[in-house]
Design a protein around this motif. Structure first.
Motif, short mmCIF file in Angstrom:
data_model
loop_
_atom_site.label_atom_id
_atom_site.label_comp_id
_atom_site.label_asym_id
_atom_site.label_seq_id
_atom_site.Cartn_x
_atom_site.Cartn_y
_atom_site.Cartn_z
N GLY A 2 -77.64 64.42 -6.79
CA GLY A 2 -76.48 63.81 -7.43
C GLY A 2 -75.23 63.97 -6.59
O GLY A 2 -74.41 63.06 -6.50
N GLY A 3 -75.09 65.10 -5.91
CA GLY A 3 -73.94 65.33 -5.05
C GLY A 3 -73.97 64.45 -3.82
O GLY A 3 -72.95 63.97 -3.36
N ALA A 4 -75.14 64.14 -3.29
CA ALA A 4 -75.26 63.28 -2.12
C ALA A 4 -74.93 61.85 -2.50
O ALA A 4 -74.33 61.11 -1.73
N ARG A 36 -85.52 72.56 -10.48
CA ARG A 36 -85.32 71.15 -10.81
C ARG A 36 -83.84 70.84 -10.96
O ARG A 36 -83.36 69.81 -10.48
N ALA A 37 -83.09 71.74 -11.61
CA ALA A 37 -81.66 71.54 -11.80
C ALA A 37 -80.93 71.56 -10.46
O ALA A 37 -80.03 70.74 -10.22
N GLU A 38 -81.31 72.48 -9.58
CA GLU A 38 -80.68 72.53 -8.26
C GLU A 38 -80.97 71.27 -7.46
O GLU A 38 -80.10 70.74 -6.78
N ARG A 39 -82.20 70.77 -7.52
CA ARG A 39 -82.57 69.57 -6.80
C ARG A 39 -81.80 68.36 -7.34
O ARG A 39 -81.30 67.54 -6.56
N GLN A 40 -81.67 68.26 -8.66
CA GLN A 40 -80.92 67.14 -9.25
C GLN A 40 -79.45 67.24 -8.90
O GLN A 40 -78.81 66.21 -8.63
#
Length: 69
Positions: free
Chosen positions: A56-58, A48-52
């Motif tokens: 967020g980076g995009a 979940r943290a990696e996906r967020q």
């Protein structure tokens, strides 16, 4: 063999050993289940943290999410 002042015959002794073995087996199964649940929760949290972070980076790259900017 005597236990608590009672003489145990072969059948009672076998039953006692079987119950203790079953108890040890279930304790091991319970511990492994708890370990697998901890691993799964940590994996889901990390995912979940990696996906967020990826989403967020995009968004911070200047794209506003629409075809016209």
């Amino acid at each position: 063999m005597t236990m608590f002042g009672t003489t145990l015959d072969g059948q009672q002794l076998f039953g006692l050993i079987s119950l203790l073995t079953l108890l040890a087996f279930w304790v091991l199964v319970w511990r492994r289940e708890r370990q697998s649940m901890r691993w799964f929760r940590a994996w889901a949290t990390r995912r979940r943290a990696e996906r967020q972070a990826r989403e967020g980076g995009a968004d911070s790259g200047g794209s506003h999410g629409g075809p016209w900017g």
